[in-house]
Design a protein around this motif. Structure first.
Motif, PDB file in Angstrom:
ATOM      1  N   GLY A   7       0.806  -1.223   0.000  1.00 27.82           N
ATOM      2  CA  GLY A   7       0.000   0.000   0.000  1.00 27.82           C
ATOM      3  C   GLY A   7       0.836   1.269   0.000  1.00 27.82           C
ATOM      4  N   ILE A   8       2.138   1.148   0.234  1.00 30.61           N
ATOM      5  CA  ILE A   8       2.999   2.343   0.182  1.00 30.61           C
ATOM      6  C   ILE A   8       3.354   2.609  -1.280  1.00 30.61           C
ATOM      7  CG2 ILE A   8       5.194   3.385   0.936  1.00 30.61           C
ATOM      8  CD1 ILE A   8       3.142   2.887   3.197  1.00 30.61           C
ATOM      9  N   ARG A   9       3.047   3.812  -1.743  1.00 32.63           N
ATOM     10  CA  ARG A   9       3.238   4.095  -3.177  1.00 32.63           C
ATOM     11  C   ARG A   9       4.430   4.996  -3.461  1.00 32.63           C
ATOM     12  NH1 ARG A   9      -1.518   6.636  -5.729  1.00 32.63           N
ATOM     13  NH2 ARG A   9      -0.147   6.459  -7.544  1.00 32.63           N
ATOM     14  N   TRP A  10       4.791   5.802  -2.456  1.00 32.32           N
ATOM     15  CA  TRP A  10       5.821   6.815  -2.718  1.00 32.32           C
ATOM     16  C   TRP A  10       6.940   6.766  -1.693  1.00 32.32           C
ATOM     17  CZ3 TRP A  10       5.128   9.002  -7.276  1.00 32.32           C
ATOM     18  CH2 TRP A  10       3.824   9.123  -7.781  1.00 32.32           C
ATOM     19  N   ASP A  19       8.363   6.521  -7.326  1.00 38.49           N
ATOM     20  CA  ASP A  19       7.527   5.344  -7.192  1.00 38.49           C
ATOM     21  C   ASP A  19       8.181   4.324  -6.258  1.00 38.49           C
ATOM     22  OD1 ASP A  19       5.113   4.380  -8.984  1.00 38.49           O
ATOM     23  OD2 ASP A  19       6.360   2.648  -8.400  1.00 38.49           O
ATOM     24  N   PHE A  20       7.409   3.719  -5.394  1.00 41.18           N
ATOM     25  CA  PHE A  20       7.912   2.714  -4.447  1.00 41.18           C
ATOM     26  C   PHE A  20       8.797   1.677  -5.146  1.00 41.18           C
ATOM     27  CE2 PHE A  20       7.642  -1.289  -2.171  1.00 41.18           C
ATOM     28  CZ  PHE A  20       7.809  -0.922  -0.847  1.00 41.18           C
ATOM     29  N   GLU A  21       8.324   1.192  -6.287  1.00 41.18           N
ATOM     30  CA  GLU A  21       9.044   0.120  -6.995  1.00 41.18           C
ATOM     31  C   GLU A  21      10.411   0.587  -7.502  1.00 41.18           C
ATOM     32  OE1 GLU A  21       7.776  -2.773  -6.907  1.00 41.18           O
ATOM     33  OE2 GLU A  21       5.807  -2.150  -6.161  1.00 41.18           O
ATOM     34  N   THR A  88       5.983  13.014   2.274  1.00 44.77           N
ATOM     35  CA  THR A  88       5.916  11.561   2.072  1.00 44.77           C
ATOM     36  C   THR A  88       4.695  10.976   2.790  1.00 44.77           C
ATOM     37  OG1 THR A  88       8.326  11.672   2.094  1.00 44.77           O
ATOM     38  CG2 THR A  88       7.363   9.480   2.044  1.00 44.77           C
ATOM     39  N   ASN A  92       1.383   9.354   0.709  1.00 46.28           N
ATOM     40  CA  ASN A  92       0.932   7.972   0.953  1.00 46.28           C
ATOM     41  C   ASN A  92      -0.392   7.915   1.702  1.00 46.28           C
ATOM     42  OD1 ASN A  92       3.077   6.047  -0.101  1.00 46.28           O
ATOM     43  ND2 ASN A  92       4.321   7.543   1.000  1.00 46.28           N
ATOM     44  N   GLU A  93      -0.948   9.106   1.946  1.00 46.10           N
ATOM     45  CA  GLU A  93      -2.275   9.237   2.573  1.00 46.10           C
ATOM     46  C   GLU A  93      -2.369   8.484   3.901  1.00 46.10           C
ATOM     47  OE1 GLU A  93      -5.181   8.274  -0.395  1.00 46.10           O
ATOM     48  OE2 GLU A  93      -4.351   9.724  -1.800  1.00 46.10           O
ATOM     49  N   TRP A 126       5.635   3.927   6.705  1.00 41.61           N
ATOM     50  CA  TRP A 126       4.706   2.797   6.672  1.00 41.61           C
ATOM     51  C   TRP A 126       3.991   2.703   8.009  1.00 41.61           C
ATOM     52  CZ3 TRP A 126      10.043   2.176   7.032  1.00 41.61           C
ATOM     53  CH2 TRP A 126      10.545   1.458   8.121  1.00 41.61           C
TER      54      TRP A 126
END
Ligand code: PMP
Length: 318
Positions: A7-10, A19-21, A88, A92-93, A126
């Motif tokens: 669920g962590i995107r940034w 991007d997390f990836e 950050t 990631n809301e 996170w």
């Protein structure tokens, strides 16, 4: 085990959200080989005023000091890093999370002389529940005095929160885990009580709180400092001094403090029950006031919480 980062995107890296990836490092990064990184662990709480970060400026000051100790120039000011942490969290809301900034020597050179290697900075966030468990926070944990001594001033820099130094904590943590305990307590090189593998330690004897001082090879914990102030404000005497191992077993109460563990009582140390085997009165009083401070329920300690602004001045998404 579930993935804590799902669920962590940034992730923030060197000035931008990526991007997390894509937030990966090369296998030839200096820090991977030699532990040449410094980092922080910070928490953001979901308060009535919205998400707020506990003592953010102090964590970032410690990060700067850790970097200075290892001669790592950081290309960002503390204010920029504070904004980056908030950015950050917002991206990631998250309302409540753990924040992990790391400054490390990256890809470009090899060998022990590190000063030509680039210095990279990343910030990840996170959701992370209490490190030693909610049950541990409520009823106490079992800890073991480690056979490993805490790193000392004459070979490393205990005041710095440096990645390589954590191999010492890892040895102690594994040992305690394999022996069936939840945490390790390390003695310093002189045999005095130092701290947990990732927490500072407090002992209560005869109504007084005792915790090892600045020269005892401790990491100068931000929660330690907050708890000292809270305990004094509650009218308890707090003494910083050398602590003999026997005082752990003779203690009425013992607890540890840290960003990840918050305030967690000990109910057993080695095969000794602490007090009557349940968190004591003073521990519970300090813990309650501390939890109020962390969660923004305390007017008195409101200044320790930095609200995460709803919007940044300049969005940084790459
Ligand atoms: N000692 C060690 C070795 C730690 O890793 C930590 C956690 N950062 C602490 C003490 C407690 O420090 P703080 O209260 O600032 O989280």
């Amino acid at each position: 085990m579930s993935n804590p980062f799902a669920g962590i995107r940034w992730i923030w890296k060197n000035g931008q959200l990526i991007d997390f990836e894509k937030a990966t490092v090369h296998v030839l990064s200096h820090a991977l080989h030699y532990g040449s990184g410094v980092f922080e662990g910070i928490r953001c709480y979901d308060t009535r005023q919205g998400p707020a970060v506990f003592r953010l400026a102090e964590h970032l000051r410690r990060l700067e000091n850790s970097a200075k100790a290892y001669r790592m120039p950081i290309a960002f000011s503390a204010d920029e890093l504070a904004e980056a942490c908030c950015e950050t969290i917002r991206a990631n809301e998250l309302q409540a999370c753990y924040i992990r900034p790391i400054v490390f020597r990256g890809y470009g050179t090899m060998g022990l002389f590190p000063l030509d290697a680039p210095v990279d900075v990343t910030i990840a966030v996170w959701e992370w529940g209490s490190y030693l468990g909610d049950e541990g926070k409520a009823n106490g944990i079992r800890a073991k005095v480690s056979s490993w001594r805490r790193i000392s001033h004459d070979s490393l820099i205990p005041h710095a929160k440096a990645t390589g130094q954590y191999l010492n904590s890892i040895l102690a943590k594994i040992e305690s885990h394999k022996a069936g305990y939840e945490e390790a307590i390390l003695l310093d090189d002189k045999g005095y009580v130092c701290e947990g593998s990732g927490e500072n330690i407090f002992v209560v004897r005869d109504g007084r709180l005792i915790t090892p001082g600045q020269t005892a090879s401790i990491l100068d914990g931000i929660n330690r400092k907050s708890i000292i102030q809270i305990a004094r404000d509650l009218g308890f005497e707090v003494v910083e001094r050398d602590l003999a191992r026997a005082e752990l077993y003779l203690a009425d109460e013992v607890f540890v403090s840290g960003t990840a563990a918050e305030l967690t009582p000990l109910r057993k140390l080695d095969d000794h029950a602490i007090g009557d085997g349940r968190p004591g009165e003073i521990t519970r009083a300090v813990q309650a006031a501390f939890e109020d401070a962390l969660h923004g329920r305390s007017e008195r300690y409101r200044e320790w919480l930095d609200p995460v602004p709803v919007q940044s001045a300049a969005p940084q998404v790459a």
